[in-house]
Design a protein around this motif. Structure first.
Motif, short mmCIF file in Angstrom:
data_model
loop_
_atom_site.label_atom_id
_atom_site.label_comp_id
_atom_site.label_asym_id
_atom_site.label_seq_id
_atom_site.Cartn_x
_atom_site.Cartn_y
_atom_site.Cartn_z
N CYS A 19 71.25 22.72 9.70
CA CYS A 19 71.01 21.47 9.91
C CYS A 19 70.32 21.33 11.19
O CYS A 19 70.71 21.53 12.40
N ALA A 20 69.13 20.73 11.27
CA ALA A 20 68.38 20.48 12.65
C ALA A 20 68.42 19.04 12.97
O ALA A 20 69.16 18.22 12.03
N SER A 21 68.19 18.80 14.28
CA SER A 21 68.10 17.31 14.61
C SER A 21 67.15 16.33 13.73
O SER A 21 66.44 17.07 12.99
N ASP A 22 67.02 15.15 14.22
CA ASP A 22 66.10 14.41 13.56
C ASP A 22 64.79 14.50 14.34
O ASP A 22 64.73 15.33 15.38
N ASN A 23 63.83 14.16 13.65
CA ASN A 23 62.43 14.34 14.60
C ASN A 23 62.51 13.09 15.65
O ASN A 23 62.32 11.65 15.26
N ASN A 62 63.00 34.40 26.30
CA ASN A 62 62.21 35.23 25.57
C ASN A 62 61.45 34.61 24.51
O ASN A 62 60.92 35.25 23.63
N HIS A 63 61.57 33.19 24.35
CA HIS A 63 61.21 32.55 23.43
C HIS A 63 59.55 32.57 23.62
O HIS A 63 58.89 32.27 24.63
N PRO A 64 58.66 32.82 22.61
CA PRO A 64 57.24 33.09 22.76
C PRO A 64 56.39 31.72 23.11
O PRO A 64 55.44 31.84 23.66
N GLU A 65 57.19 30.39 22.84
CA GLU A 65 56.60 29.19 23.21
C GLU A 65 57.05 28.71 24.59
O GLU A 65 56.64 27.53 24.80
N THR A 87 65.06 19.89 17.27
CA THR A 87 65.72 21.08 17.57
C THR A 87 66.35 21.34 16.23
O THR A 87 66.50 20.87 15.41
N ASN A 88 66.55 22.99 16.47
CA ASN A 88 67.22 23.47 15.28
C ASN A 88 68.42 24.74 15.66
O ASN A 88 67.91 25.83 16.03
N GLY A 89 69.43 24.36 16.22
CA GLY A 89 70.51 25.02 16.29
C GLY A 89 70.83 24.67 17.71
O GLY A 89 70.43 23.84 18.38
N CYS A 90 71.94 25.58 18.35
CA CYS A 90 72.65 25.43 19.82
C CYS A 90 72.59 26.82 20.23
O CYS A 90 72.49 27.74 19.81
N TYR A 91 72.01 26.63 21.64
CA TYR A 91 72.24 27.71 22.49
C TYR A 91 72.96 27.39 23.73
O TYR A 91 72.73 26.27 24.31
N SER A 100 61.76 29.27 14.69
CA SER A 100 61.56 28.87 13.21
C SER A 100 60.27 27.79 13.25
O SER A 100 59.98 27.03 14.25
N ASP A 101 59.79 27.41 11.92
CA ASP A 101 59.01 26.26 12.05
C ASP A 101 59.86 25.03 11.88
O ASP A 101 59.33 23.86 11.30
N ARG A 102 61.25 24.96 11.83
CA ARG A 102 62.01 23.86 11.79
C ARG A 102 62.34 23.10 13.08
O ARG A 102 63.03 22.38 13.14
N SER A 103 61.77 23.79 14.21
CA SER A 103 61.82 22.98 15.44
C SER A 103 60.70 23.18 16.20
O SER A 103 59.53 23.84 15.61
#
Length: 110
Positions: A19-23, A62-65, A87-91, A100-103
């Motif tokens: 489950c990702a956040s809303d846009n 280390n995220h490429p973006e 967002t997509n997940g927790c850190y 991913s393409d979900r965030s």
């Protein structure tokens, strides 16, 4: 009865991984990096990410973006322009932008 609990538990447990956040659209309150290179972006609204709702986004070093998102967030902050993100997940207990393409994160449309 046990089947209902099993199915309900499976649905609840799966939300934490898919489950990702809303846009969302928000203004950047502040932005920066930690000594380990992780990025943080604080926004002026709550992010409804399952399992770690907060007003702060964390991104792994280390995220490429990471550099692109740091630039966008900094420019948005300096120019008082809104960003749009999902967002997509927790850190580290906060919502995160994953690989991913979900965030995503970009300037909000005017």
């Amino acid at each position: 009865m046990r089947l209902k609990h099993l199915i309900g538990g499976m649905m609840l447990g799966s939300c934490f991984t898919v489950c990702a956040s809303d846009n969302l659209v928000a203004n950047v309150s502040y932005v920066g990096t930690y000594g380990n290179g992780d990025l943080f972006i604080n926004v002026n609204r709550s992010i409804n990410q399952s399992g770690c709702e907060s007003d702060r986004i964390f991104v792994r070093a280390n995220h490429p973006e990471l550099t692109n998102w740091l630039n966008i967030a900094t420019k948005a902050y300096l120019n008082n322009v809104a960003i749009q993100f999902r967002t997509n997940g927790c850190y580290m207990g906060k919502p995160t932008l994953d690989s991913s393409d979900r965030s995503w994160l970009h300037f909000a449309p005017k």
